[in-house]
Design an enzyme around this catalytic site. Structure first.
Site, PDB file in Angstrom:
ATOM      1  N   LEU A 184      -6.682  -0.597   3.427  1.00 15.45           N
ATOM      2  CA  LEU A 184      -6.745   0.789   3.927  1.00 15.45           C
ATOM      3  C   LEU A 184      -6.348   1.770   2.825  1.00 15.45           C
ATOM      4  CD1 LEU A 184      -5.032   0.013   7.308  1.00 15.45           C
ATOM      5  CD2 LEU A 184      -7.488   0.206   6.830  1.00 15.45           C
ATOM      6  N   THR A 191      -4.565  -2.954  -3.968  1.00 19.16           N
ATOM      7  CA  THR A 191      -5.673  -2.376  -4.748  1.00 19.16           C
ATOM      8  C   THR A 191      -5.128  -1.207  -5.567  1.00 19.16           C
ATOM      9  OG1 THR A 191      -6.232  -0.825  -2.992  1.00 19.16           O
ATOM     10  CG2 THR A 191      -7.428  -2.926  -3.013  1.00 19.16           C
ATOM     11  N   ASN A 199       0.830  -1.190   0.000  1.00 20.29           N
ATOM     12  CA  ASN A 199       0.000   0.000   0.000  1.00 20.29           C
ATOM     13  C   ASN A 199       0.872   1.250   0.000  1.00 20.29           C
ATOM     14  OD1 ASN A 199      -2.318   1.582   0.159  1.00 20.29           O
ATOM     15  ND2 ASN A 199      -3.144   0.543   1.973  1.00 20.29           N
ATOM     16  N   PHE A 200       0.255   2.388  -0.139  1.00 17.24           N
ATOM     17  CA  PHE A 200       0.917   3.695  -0.028  1.00 17.24           C
ATOM     18  C   PHE A 200       2.043   3.904  -1.027  1.00 17.24           C
ATOM     19  CE2 PHE A 200      -1.733   4.661   3.414  1.00 17.24           C
ATOM     20  CZ  PHE A 200      -1.747   3.617   4.320  1.00 17.24           C
ATOM     21  N   LEU A 201       1.911   3.324  -2.225  1.00 19.96           N
ATOM     22  CA  LEU A 201       2.896   3.606  -3.287  1.00 19.96           C
ATOM     23  C   LEU A 201       2.680   5.050  -3.719  1.00 19.96           C
ATOM     24  CD1 LEU A 201       4.987   3.142  -5.477  1.00 19.96           C
ATOM     25  CD2 LEU A 201       3.214   2.006  -6.843  1.00 19.96           C
TER      26      LEU A 201
HETATM   27  C1  LIG Z   1     -12.934  11.901  -1.593  1.00 21.71           C
HETATM   28  O1  LIG Z   1     -11.538  12.008  -1.710  1.00 21.71           O
HETATM   29  C2  LIG Z   1     -10.903  11.159  -2.546  1.00 21.71           C
HETATM   30  C3  LIG Z   1      -9.509  11.255  -2.576  1.00 21.71           C
HETATM   31  C4  LIG Z   1      -8.796  10.412  -3.427  1.00 21.71           C
HETATM   32  C5  LIG Z   1      -9.444   9.460  -4.227  1.00 21.71           C
HETATM   33  C6  LIG Z   1     -10.837   9.365  -4.173  1.00 21.71           C
HETATM   34  C7  LIG Z   1     -11.575   8.360  -5.020  1.00 21.71           C
HETATM   35  C8  LIG Z   1     -11.079   6.972  -4.673  1.00 21.71           C
HETATM   36  N1  LIG Z   1     -10.104   6.469  -5.312  1.00 21.71           N
HETATM   37  N2  LIG Z   1     -11.723   6.310  -3.623  1.00 21.71           N
HETATM   38  C9  LIG Z   1     -11.339   5.040  -3.245  1.00 21.71           C
HETATM   39  O2  LIG Z   1     -10.370   4.450  -3.696  1.00 21.71           O
HETATM   40  C10 LIG Z   1     -12.223   4.381  -2.229  1.00 21.71           C
HETATM   41  C11 LIG Z   1     -13.599   4.528  -2.288  1.00 21.71           C
HETATM   42  C12 LIG Z   1     -14.371   3.851  -1.350  1.00 21.71           C
HETATM   43  C13 LIG Z   1     -13.760   3.033  -0.392  1.00 21.71           C
HETATM   44  N3  LIG Z   1     -12.404   2.906  -0.334  1.00 21.71           N
HETATM   45  C14 LIG Z   1     -11.647   3.571  -1.221  1.00 21.71           C
HETATM   46  O3  LIG Z   1     -10.276   3.440  -1.179  1.00 21.71           O
HETATM   47  C15 LIG Z   1      -9.727   3.039   0.072  1.00 21.71           C
HETATM   48  C16 LIG Z   1      -9.153   1.645  -0.115  1.00 21.71           C
HETATM   49  C17 LIG Z   1      -7.958   1.676  -1.043  1.00 21.71           C
HETATM   50  N4  LIG Z   1      -6.954   2.648  -0.588  1.00 21.71           N
HETATM   51  C18 LIG Z   1      -7.490   4.003  -0.496  1.00 21.71           C
HETATM   52  C19 LIG Z   1      -8.662   4.052   0.466  1.00 21.71           C
HETATM   53  C20 LIG Z   1     -11.572  10.198  -3.328  1.00 21.71           C
END
Ligand SMILES: COc1cccc(CC(=N)NC(=O)c2cccnc2OC2CCNCC2)c1
Length: 389
Positions: free
Chosen positions: A389, A173, A137-139
């Site tokens: 996460l 992910t 994670n966190f790449l």
């Molecule tokens: C609302 O602020 C954001 C800031 C950056 C990206 C995104 C969209 C997005 N990429 N959302 C997700 O990946 C996401 C949407 C719903 C639930 N978990 C999620 O990602 C989690 C799990 C993977 N690592 C990031 C956090 C939204």
């Protein structure tokens, strides 16, 4: 060529998708530790590897700032994940963690941290096979160093360090499609503070909707409705672990939590993770569980608001209370704690409550991957019992 790097890795390849003759399981056998490359991969000459001691407040602050300024943004570049230091400290130090898997890249001269990637150990079950994996994670590569092909060498370096600990699989992910997702889940959002979400452009006022009508639409009760609903405590760890292990056994891919794991990942930690149980008043049995983690986002370019306070659905188990009512209570406590939005993926049984609890679809998908482990056919999100996460 597209996926130049990933076509060289032991991951499911798009061309193999239809080939049911390929066995499910590890793609490459482990190599003897003596044959694992002993020295770090080469970086471009002006950069150097640094192992990040996340216990050091100074180092944790450097990592926090790198991510806060350069990590994942939404598709419209309006928001950027803003993981807190406390969250990073929690996410990167589970039972059995390796400091060597917290990898940074510095500029040799200035010592500036310009890139980061992490792994943490996790026992993940795939059908009946429990596999020791790294959750990667966190790449993150500094915005000014993009397209220098740093990410492939960082992925190879974390893979090398994971191999040195005799672990040969990983789970991760991404918001993009690379070879090859084991499943892809749409994400969903439930407004808790619709006025702010509309002001910052996260949501739009519905057609034929006024602001006051929208606020009323998303209004929630002041307090939870399920009798026996309370915060999880240390004494609940054995019962919650049993409940969780039993619940997760129904999914094709899911973590294999020990009590020690459950204590780390699920015990409430202020501003990081919240978890609640339902205890029956007569039998004192724990029948249900719900949890969410705190991941704010920086709001890029809004005059009045700088941070979006977001809760992310984590693990939820209902054996007596309906999942619908349990999750509505989760929304109620998230609203009480002043979250602006509650996010969820359509994994596990989440699809059963999303529409009814007024979640709206997000504008993207999250793709799940396994490294060096082939799954026969792409999973339905409801077959996935893993939240990263
Ligand atoms: C609302 O602020 C954001 C800031 C950056 C990206 C995104 C969209 C997005 N990429 N959302 C997700 O990946 C996401 C949407 C719903 C639930 N978990 C999620 O990602 C989690 C799990 C993977 N690592 C990031 C956090 C939204």
């Amino acid at each position: 060529r597209r996926h130049k790097f990933w076509e060289s890795q032991p991951v499911g390849q798009f061309k193999d998708l239809g080939d049911s003759s390929l066995p499910e399981g590890p793609i490459e056998a482990p190599t003897p530790l003596s044959e694992v490359r002993q020295e770090p991969y080469n970086l471009p000459s002006m950069y150097e590897w640094v192992t990040c001691d996340i216990d050091s407040d100074e180092m944790c602050t450097e990592v926090y700032k790198l991510l806060a300024n350069n990590y994942v943004e939404d598709d419209e570049n309006m928001f950027r994940f803003n993981y807190s230091k406390e969250f990073l400290h929690w996410a990167l130090r589970p039972p059995g963690y390796f400091k060597s898997w917290h990898i940074g890249v510095r500029v040799k001269n200035s010592k500036k941290l310009v890139a980061f990637i992490t792994g943490v150990p996790a026992r993940i079950r795939v059908r009946d096979d429990v596999v020791n994996m790294a959750e990667v994670n966190f790449l993150c590569v500094h915005k000014k160093l993009r397209s220098k092909r740093l990410a492939p060498v960082m992925i190879k370096e974390v893979t090398r360090r994971v191999h040195l600990e005799n672990i040969w699989q990983a789970a991760y992910t991404a918001g993009i499609v690379i070879p090859t997702p084991i499943t892809s889940c749409q994400y969903w959002h439930r407004s808790l503070n619709p006025k702010k979400l509309i002001e910052v452009g996260f949501s739009r006022l519905g057609a034929r909707m006024t602001m006051s009508r929208t606020i009323k639409l998303y209004k929630l009760p002041e307090s939870t409705v399920t009798p026996g609903f309370r915060k999880m405590e240390l004494r609940d760890v054995p019962a919650v672990t049993r409940l969780l292990r039993n619940y997760l056994s129904q999914f094709v891919v899911a973590p294999d939590f020990s009590e020690h794991d459950a204590e780390h990942w699920l015990l409430p930690t202020e501003g990081v993770v919240d978890s609640y149980i339902v205890e029956s008043s007569e039998t004192h049995e724990i029948t249900d569980f719900c949890s969410f983690y705190t991941l704010p986002s920086s709001i890029l370019g809004n005059q009045n608001h700088s941070t979006l306070k977001a809760a992310y659905s984590y693990y939820n188990i209902s054996t007596k209370t309906s999942l619908l009512q349990l999750m509505n209570d989760a929304l109620i406590v998230a609203k009480q704690k002043d979250f602006d939005v509650f996010n969820a993926l359509e994994v596990m049984h989440n699809e059963s409550f999303l529409k009814e609890l007024k979640f709206g679809p997000g504008d993207g998908s999250l793709h799940y991957y396994l490294y060096n482990y082939r799954i026969r056919k792409t999973l339905n999100p409801s077959e996935l019992g893993l939240v990263l996460l």
